[in-house]
Design a protein around this motif. Structure first.
Motif, PDB file in Angstrom:
ATOM      1  N   LYS A 179      99.777 -24.304 -22.923  1.00 46.03           N
ATOM      2  CA  LYS A 179     100.397 -23.140 -22.292  1.00 46.03           C
ATOM      3  C   LYS A 179      99.357 -22.306 -21.554  1.00 46.03           C
ATOM      4  O   LYS A 179      99.627 -21.764 -20.476  1.00 46.03           O
ATOM      5  N   LEU A 180      98.172 -22.200 -22.118  1.00 47.50           N
ATOM      6  CA  LEU A 180      97.101 -21.427 -21.490  1.00 47.50           C
ATOM      7  C   LEU A 180      96.819 -21.944 -20.077  1.00 47.50           C
ATOM      8  O   LEU A 180      96.746 -21.158 -19.119  1.00 47.50           O
ATOM      9  N   PHE A 181      96.665 -23.247 -19.931  1.00 56.51           N
ATOM     10  CA  PHE A 181      96.388 -23.821 -18.614  1.00 56.51           C
ATOM     11  C   PHE A 181      97.571 -23.604 -17.672  1.00 56.51           C
ATOM     12  O   PHE A 181      97.383 -23.356 -16.471  1.00 56.51           O
ATOM     13  N   GLY A 182      98.779 -23.681 -18.198  1.00 54.63           N
ATOM     14  CA  GLY A 182      99.961 -23.441 -17.371  1.00 54.63           C
ATOM     15  C   GLY A 182     100.026 -22.014 -16.863  1.00 54.63           C
ATOM     16  O   GLY A 182     100.275 -21.769 -15.674  1.00 54.63           O
ATOM     17  N   PHE A 183      99.788 -21.049 -17.763  1.00 57.96           N
ATOM     18  CA  PHE A 183      99.792 -19.635 -17.369  1.00 57.96           C
ATOM     19  C   PHE A 183      98.641 -19.338 -16.397  1.00 57.96           C
ATOM     20  O   PHE A 183      98.772 -18.513 -15.485  1.00 57.96           O
TER      21      PHE A 183
END
Length: 503
Positions: A319-323
């Protein structure tokens, strides 16, 4: 009132007093067991724990600590204390008629508790080398003062077109995790994509093959490492300083890369998948560069994750990379150069966080999450390369510190020098010597600026040296061992950076 009644009242009072005293003794006994177990658990979980780190975390905010870690500590340490409490309570109940025997049992329990606490204290004293640490705190050194370069006193010449910076802290990432053929210490490469990135771009090494930088005193845990890499200084908090969560300013006398880029008109953001307040990160980045903070609570506020969502330290790196992609696209439209700094967490000790993207055919859990982190990071870099803003963007990918996983590196030869991973992608500066360098994570500070095309007068900022230049690092000048020894000592010069600490 008759004597008989007075004796009866006195007996009741004495009985109540005995119960209170014995209850306290039982609590002390249980607490001593828990403390003893907690000491062993901490030293086993973090085998490279240092006194500097302990002192820092005793003074820094603890909000946002990984709940799984707390649960593991409770499950490991509490049952023994509860069991001892119940056992002692049973013994007291069995001899409740004999005050003499209860007194004797109380004495034994107190002695036992003192012994346990003393033993735990001795273990911590020995493993954390507290005697040496305390002695170092009394030994004044002028090393930092003699070698510190204040960015305010030198010329930093930025290129006409200022470049964007994407700085990725990879939790616990070591060059060690590559295979032996590449320069690592393992038979199978745990970080194949990161190895390839290092080979295809600029990566500084302590040897002829893949390697990295040494971590110094005050840079062996996440906040210490982030501070060191962005200021060129170790994070050394005096024992007598007030709690950092109450500080109006986080080391206000220090100049960081955030301060420099803020002066140059950069828009800055820190993104983490946990509570940014943990360890003082939010205070530091807000007060040194006015970073916009994007963390676990931001994701909740913006309904990026459900209100009851909590994985690992907050949310997982997927999720971090997506955000991060979403925020980078927004930053690129802002019309100002930007500095986007992020920190991953899935590879944090102990054993990391296995997400749905991990290769379950990899048996060792920590090797599994390292492989997953390597793959996700490389895919993120490839995404950046496809964006319009990439042409004018430098990417720096670094480990924050050596891993704290208790046993993953047990089979690494003792003479193998474990180092922190690094790679500079799309750098403006051309490096001279990238191999067989003795350098530390302090050197990433000026090197990052140089990779963005900044001309640095004298080639040094803080205690860090521009690795792209031809000047020797402090580690090359005095040696790693002497450098660490000097940084361990008390520095009144550094303590002046703390400023006025008010509650």
């Amino acid at each position: 009132m008759k004597k008989k009644e007075l004796k009866k009242i006195a007996k009741i009072i004495i009985g109540i007093a005995d119960i209170i005293i014995e209850s306290i003794i039982l609590i002390i006994a249980a607490a001593s067991i828990v403390l003893h177990n907690l000491s062993g658990w901490a030293l086993e979980t973090w085998q490279n724990l240092t006194a500097d780190e302990v002192v820092f975390h005793l003074k820094a905010p603890v909000e946002g600590t990984n709940e799984d870690l707390i649960l593991d500590a409770v499950q490991t340490c509490l049952p023994g204390g509860v069991l001892v409490f119940l056992l002692m309570l049973t013994l007291f109940a069995g001899i409740y008629r004999s005050r003499k025997w209860r007194a004797a049992l109380s004495a034994v329990i107190v002695a036992f508790s003192i012994g346990l606490v003393y033993g735990a204290g001795q273990d911590m004293w020995r493993e954390l080398e507290l005697e040496d640490y305390i002695e170092k705190q009394k030994t004044e050194s002028t090393f930092i003062q003699d070698h510190y370069v204040d960015a305010r006193n030198i010329t930093l010449q930025f290129p006409e077109q200022k470049r964007n910076l994407i700085y990725i802290f990879l939790e616990s990432m070591e060059a060690t995790f590559a295979d032996k053929a590449s320069g690592g210490a393992f038979e199978d490469n745990c970080i194949p994509q990161l190895t390839e990135l290092a080979e295809d771009n600029v990566s500084f090494s302590n040897k002829i093959s893949l390697g990295g930088g040494y971590q110094t005193v005050g840079a062996t845990w996440t906040m210490g490492a982030m501070f060191a890499q962005t200021t060129g200084l170790p994070l050394k908090i005096p024992i007598g300083a007030n709690d950092m969560e109450y500080q109006e300013q986080f080391l206000p006398g220090v100049v960081s890369i955030g301060d420099i880029l803020e002066e140059e008109g950069y828009e800055q953001m820190l993104m983490v998948g946990s509570a940014a307040s943990f360890g003082g990160r939010e205070n530091y980045f807000k007060q040194h560069g006015d970073y916009e903070i994007w963390d676990f609570y931001t994701a909740l506020d913006e309904v990026k994750i459900p209100w009851d969502y909590k994985e690992w330290w907050g949310f997982e790196d997927e999720k971090l990379f997506g955000f991060a992609k979403e925020e980078l696209l927004e930053l690129s439209k802002g019309g100002r150069p930007f500095n986007f700094t992020m920190l991953t967490a899935d590879t944090h000790a102990e054993d990391g966080y296995t997400c749905r993207l991990c290769d379950m055919e990899i048996e060792d859990p920590y090797a599994r999450v390292l492989d997953c982190s390597s793959r996700q990071t490389a895919e993120f870099v490839e995404w950046i390369r496809q964006q319009e803003f990439y042409e004018n963007t430098t990417i720096v990918i670094v480990g924050d510190h050596l891993t704290m996983d208790a046993d993953f590196c047990d089979d690494v030869p003792k003479d193998y020098e474990r180092t922190v991973y690094n790679v500079f992608i799309n750098s403006v500066a051309e490096p001279g010597q990238t191999r067989n360098r003795a350098f530390t994570t302090l050197d990433f500070f000026p090197s990052t600026l140089a990779s963005m095309g900044v001309q640095i007068e004298g080639g040094r900022i803080g205690l860090g040296t521009d690795l792209f230049g031809d000047r020797q690092t402090l580690a090359e000048e005095v040696g790693i061992s002497q450098l660490d020894g000097e940084l361990e000592n008390k520095s009144s010069f550094f303590e002046n950076f703390t400023g006025d600490i008010k509650k």
